[in-house]
Design an enzyme around this catalytic site. Structure first.
Site, mmCIF file in Angstrom:
data_model
loop_
_atom_site.group_PDB
_atom_site.id
_atom_site.type_symbol
_atom_site.label_atom_id
_atom_site.label_comp_id
_atom_site.label_asym_id
_atom_site.label_seq_id
_atom_site.Cartn_x
_atom_site.Cartn_y
_atom_site.Cartn_z
ATOM 1 N N ASN A 1 34.641 -37.561 6.822
ATOM 2 C CA ASN A 1 34.018 -36.892 6.204
ATOM 3 C C ASN A 1 33.692 -35.669 7.863
ATOM 4 O OD1 ASN A 1 31.180 -36.029 4.649
ATOM 5 N ND2 ASN A 1 30.063 -37.212 6.922
ATOM 6 N N ASP B 1 -5.796 -6.849 5.463
ATOM 7 C CA ASP B 1 -4.409 -7.382 4.004
ATOM 8 C C ASP B 1 -4.015 -8.812 5.112
ATOM 9 O OD1 ASP B 1 -3.629 -5.332 3.229
ATOM 10 O OD2 ASP B 1 -3.250 -4.286 4.986
ATOM 11 N N ASN C 1 35.457 -36.565 -4.091
ATOM 12 C CA ASN C 1 36.178 -37.779 -3.317
ATOM 13 C C ASN C 1 35.982 -39.678 -3.428
ATOM 14 O OD1 ASN C 1 38.531 -36.038 -2.348
ATOM 15 N ND2 ASN C 1 37.172 -35.461 -0.880
ATOM 16 N N ASP D 1 33.501 -31.599 7.667
ATOM 17 C CA ASP D 1 32.292 -31.181 7.687
ATOM 18 C C ASP D 1 33.001 -30.170 8.596
ATOM 19 O OD1 ASP D 1 30.123 -31.822 6.554
ATOM 20 O OD2 ASP D 1 30.403 -33.101 7.444
ATOM 21 N N ASP E 1 0.590 -1.165 -0.193
ATOM 22 C CA ASP E 1 -0.584 0.295 -0.223
ATOM 23 C C ASP E 1 0.733 1.098 0.161
ATOM 24 O OD1 ASP E 1 -2.382 1.538 -0.072
ATOM 25 O OD2 ASP E 1 -3.295 1.162 2.587
ATOM 26 N N ASP F 1 -0.643 -3.642 6.603
ATOM 27 C CA ASP F 1 -0.813 -3.511 8.460
ATOM 28 C C ASP F 1 -1.958 -3.465 8.928
ATOM 29 O OD1 ASP F 1 -1.469 -1.702 7.592
ATOM 30 O OD2 ASP F 1 -0.040 -0.097 8.566
#
Length: 841
Positions: A682, A593, A657, A686, A328, A589
């Site tokens: 792993n 709405d 890999n 990570d 708006d 708001d």
């Protein structure tokens, strides 16, 4: 638990209060605690708050991890205690890492949500207190005003001009008037005028009511339980789910093929099985859920610093992907501080009578607070003591009128204010010169001409009318007829300073602003010119009513101003934009709405919004400023970019890999890496990725919206996985042909190369441009260097024997440096050609 008082609308209020152990001053704190323990939190279904133990167990819930744990336990029973123990330890450490990160993210988000939590006003121990909706219990007395969400199924005790929107429950378009009393036990839900239902909201008026049912025991709770409503899946969530399916297919195929071939080559069955599972774990981005949670929580915290509170984390990615913002104009493009420019009679002259009648209408209306009535009330200090309010027909978005009835001396006067055309529709005469009444048709051309003149100069203009109702002390919608047009209420709301520059900044970020307003075409066009929005194409509500959905979807791309729009048409516009392929944000708001906020990909409201709008929103701004939104969009894109970095790493170096390992296992007479070594690889690769959430992001990653693209990810995986595999095989050649490494030395050498290459390549793939021109985040850089140092040192520590490592000769260290340098250079060149090719396709 069965609800108490299942047919409470058939009982007098004192009896209901007595059976709920309540009183006119509300519950005591002790009674409320007892009720909360008995009935539970006021939630449609229990909030998914994972306990620490459940969240920890969730880290081990993937089928592959569970099978790996089962295989390790089987190894224990077969006597391979050392390997089985190491596997279990690595799996547990990996799970604890994910738990720690996800737990911290969840706690951070919970604190942010508390900032914009919707609350109800209740009486406790006779005092007004504001409580979270979840803490409201049967027996609580709630105080309600316009815009308030009704926190449970309630019996009305007293009300004042109360109208409630029940569309969410009954589908009724118009607000429903509510009043106290006792109704028949068999009264249908839509006819229970003395009941306020959870999930509905107050449009106008005020009330005091006692909560009878909460949570799943409410009528709304029963409906939601049957429908099992879920929030719509965001584009990002959809992409992650399909990415998971893709990885699952690749992983299962890898397990089956590698296991079958190793058994065919007469390798030990259990070793082959554990090796295949360890490869699958290495390929699976186990930390993806934790990384996503960390990134989203980090994004939410950063956005909170810019006065943007995220209610639904998954909306952050959509916020970053958003390329159309609908809003708006009031308070967003304009100051939001409406002031009265003039009070004019029907002939366009200043009028004290118009000012008085407008003030009466604005002062006695009981709807939600709005800037127009506030401006009228403060414009002139009239003494209204001689006027007594008798009744009201509140404003609704269909009539677009508000009427009040006042008594003055012996006269009952109905005064109606609203959109000019809607007011003229209920008039048959107008006040002419010297207060003389003339047929409306006599002055209507002049009225229309004045309205057009005011609109073209940007003023919002309302109509004002009146009627003497004689002895009638009540009015209804039908009373709005045969009225006398009195004049114009002329209002001004100037554009915000610098709003044109903000709109240009949004456009530079690839976000098109589309203004949706109830104001007429001329006012919208004038504002568009002032703020720099192209206004050649304007669609009005009447235009949209005449269009099919397909025609609207075709038109919306070329239109940035929508004028004279009715509330239900906001949702139509948003759905049309989504149908046209846009990611749509909607900023609202108001009471009307909520449906548009639900329909948008990103629903945006403000902290000062009415409850129903704030609840429907995904994101809440602490200030109604486009500048605040601008910062939020940038942070959403940063979050999206950092999440993709982890996915790129997991699907390039890891995939390369694991693929190399699978091939090597078929060519070598021994396993290229032991299952424990694969899992350790792993875990170590990570660890640095947990710092990706705080990584720096290049300006070009924020410059335009980005959307989830599984094809792009697949091509990235294949390209960089291939590059990774080439250098894996170079490492194999160096180990076997130059160093003539033993199986243990081979495994050690390749472990070191795998971990360091996978961690270093993150520094290359984290940016689209040359890696040396993009500074990584401090935490990511430190974590990478620490892991690389640990990996190099591990073969020389007492732990080496546990994992089957042995010291590697200095010659290999020198060769490793050369291989890694070539790998980084090749990855950089491959990245350049990859992005150039993808930009062309």
């Amino acid at each position: 638990m069965d609800p108490v008082l299942p047919i409470f609308w058939n009982l007098p209020a004192p009896q209901v209060l007595e059976q709920l152990s309540s009183a006119p001053q509300g519950l005591s704190a002790t009674q409320a605690e007892t009720a909360l323990a008995r009935f539970g939190p006021n939630e449609l279904r229990p909030t998914d708050r994972l306990s620490g133990l459940r969240l920890l167990l969730k880290q081990f819930a993937s089928p592959i991890t569970l099978i790996l744990i089962a295989g390790a336990i089987l190894s224990l029973f077969l006597g391979d205690v050392a390997d089985a123990t190491i596997i279990l330890i690595i799996v547990v450490v990996s799970g604890v890492l994910g738990f720690w990160q996800e737990r911290g993210a969840a706690n951070a988000v919970a604190k942010l949500l508390a900032v914009v939590q919707t609350k109800a006003t209740v009486l406790r121990d006779g005092n007004e207190v504001k409580l979270a909706l979840a803490d409201v219990v049967p027996g609580d007395l709630v105080l309600l005003a316009a815009g308030a969400t009704i926190p449970g199924d309630c019996l009305l005790l007293e009300s004042h001009d109360l109208f409630v929107d029940e569309a969410a429950l009954t589908g009724e378009t118009y607000p429903v008037e509510k009043s106290g009393g006792v109704l028949a036990a068999d009264t249908a839900l839509s006819g229970r005028a003395n009941v306020l239902f959870m999930g509905t909201h107050v449009v106008s008026g005020s009330a005091r009511a006692v909560v009878v049912h909460t949570g799943a025991a409410t009528e709304f709770g029963k409906v939601s339980e049957r429908l099992r409503l879920q929030p719509p899946e965001t584009e990002f969530e959809h992409g992650i789910r399909h990415f998971g399916y893709f990885l699952m297919e690749v992983t299962l195929l890898l397990i089956i093929v590698i296991f079958a071939l190793n058994v065919y080559l007469a390798r030990p069955v259990l070793d082959s099985f554990l090796f295949s599972l360890a490869l699958a774990v290495g390929l699976t981005p186990q930390l993806l859920p934790a990384i996503i949670s960390i990134n989203l929580a980090q994004g939410a915290k950063q956005m909170a610093k810019h006065k943007v509170i995220v209610k639904r984390l998954a909306a952050i990615e959509n916020f970053g992907s958003m390329n159309v913002l609908c809003s708006d104009k009031t308070g967003t493009l304009t100051e939001g501080q409406v002031h009265v420019e003039a009070m004019l009679d029907a002939r366009g002259n200043p009028s004290d009578t118009v000012a008085l009648y407008a003030c009466l209408n604005a002062s006695y209306e009981s709807g939600y607070l709005n800037p127009i009535d506030a401006a009228i009330r403060t414009d002139r200090p009239f003494d209204l003591a001689a006027y007594q309010k008798l009744d009201e027909v509140p404003y609704d978005f269909i009539r677009k009128r508000l009427s009040i009835l006042v008594a003055h001396d012996a006269q009952h006067l109905m005064i109606t204010k609203g959109a000019l055309q809607n007011v003229l529709d209920v008039c048959d005469q107008a006040e002419g010169e010297n207060g003389q009444l003339v047929p409306l048709a006599t002055l209507q051309p002049a009225i229309q001409a004045k309205f057009e003149e005011l609109s073209q100069t940007g003023f919002r203009t309302l109509g004002l009318a009146y009627r003497d109702t004689g002895a009638d002390a009540t009015i209804r919608k039908e009373s709005e007829a045969a009225m006398t047009f009195l004049g114009f209420v002329v209002l001004a709301d100037p554009p915000k300073a610098g709003i044109g520059a903000t709109i240009q900044q949004l456009a530079q970020l690839g976000v098109t602003l589309k203004v949706i307003t109830g104001d007429n075409r001329a006012v919208a066009a004038h504002l568009g010119q002032q703020v720099g929005l192209p206004g050649a194409n304007i669609l009005t509500g009447s235009d949209i009513r005449a269009m099919s959905s397909a025609a609207l979807a075709h038109q919306v791309n070329d239109v940035n101003l929508f004028a004279e729009i009715e509330p239900n048409q906001k949702e139509q516009i948003i759905l049309a934009l989504k149908q046209a392929g846009h990611v749509v944000g909607y900023m609202g708001d108001g009471i009307n709405d909520a449906s548009a906020l639900h329909a948008a990909d990103v629903g945006i409201s403000v902290d000062s919004a009415v409850d129903v709008a704030r609840e429907a929103a995904d994101i809440v701004l602490l200030e109604k400023e486009l500048d605040v939104l601008l910062d939020g969009v940038k942070q959403g894109r940063i979050t999206f970019a950092n999440t993709l970095k982890y996915i790129f790493m997991a699907t390039s170096a890891n995939f390369g890999n694991m693929f190399s390992m699978a091939g090597a296992s078929l060519l070598l007479p021994f396993l290229p890496l032991l299952p424990t070594q694969i899992l350790l690889t792993n875990l170590l690769t990570d660890f640095p990725e947990t710092a990706i959430a705080t990584d720096n992001v290049d300006p070009d990653a924020v410059a335009k919206p980005r959307r989830w693209d599984l094809r792009f990810i697949r091509n990235f995986m294949l390209t960089f996985g291939l590059v990774s595999s080439i250098f894996d095989y170079l490492t194999f050649g160096a180990l076997l042909l130059i160093l003539h490494a033993s199986p243990q030395q081979f495994q050690t050498g390749w472990f070191v190369e795998s971990v360091i290459s996978a961690s270093l390549v993150v520094l290359v793939i984290r940016t689209n441009g040359p890696f040396y021109k993009s500074k990584p985040g401090k935490a990511l850089l430190i974590a990478t260097l620490v892991i690389d140092a640990v990996t190099l040192a591990l073969p020389y520590t007492p732990l080496a024997g546990l994992f089957g490592f042995s010291p590697i000769p200095p010659l290999f260290i020198g060769m490793l440096v050369i291989i890694l340098a070539l790998y980084m250079l090749t990855a950089e060149v491959a990245k350049h050609f990859f992005y150039r090719r993808m930009r062309r396709s």
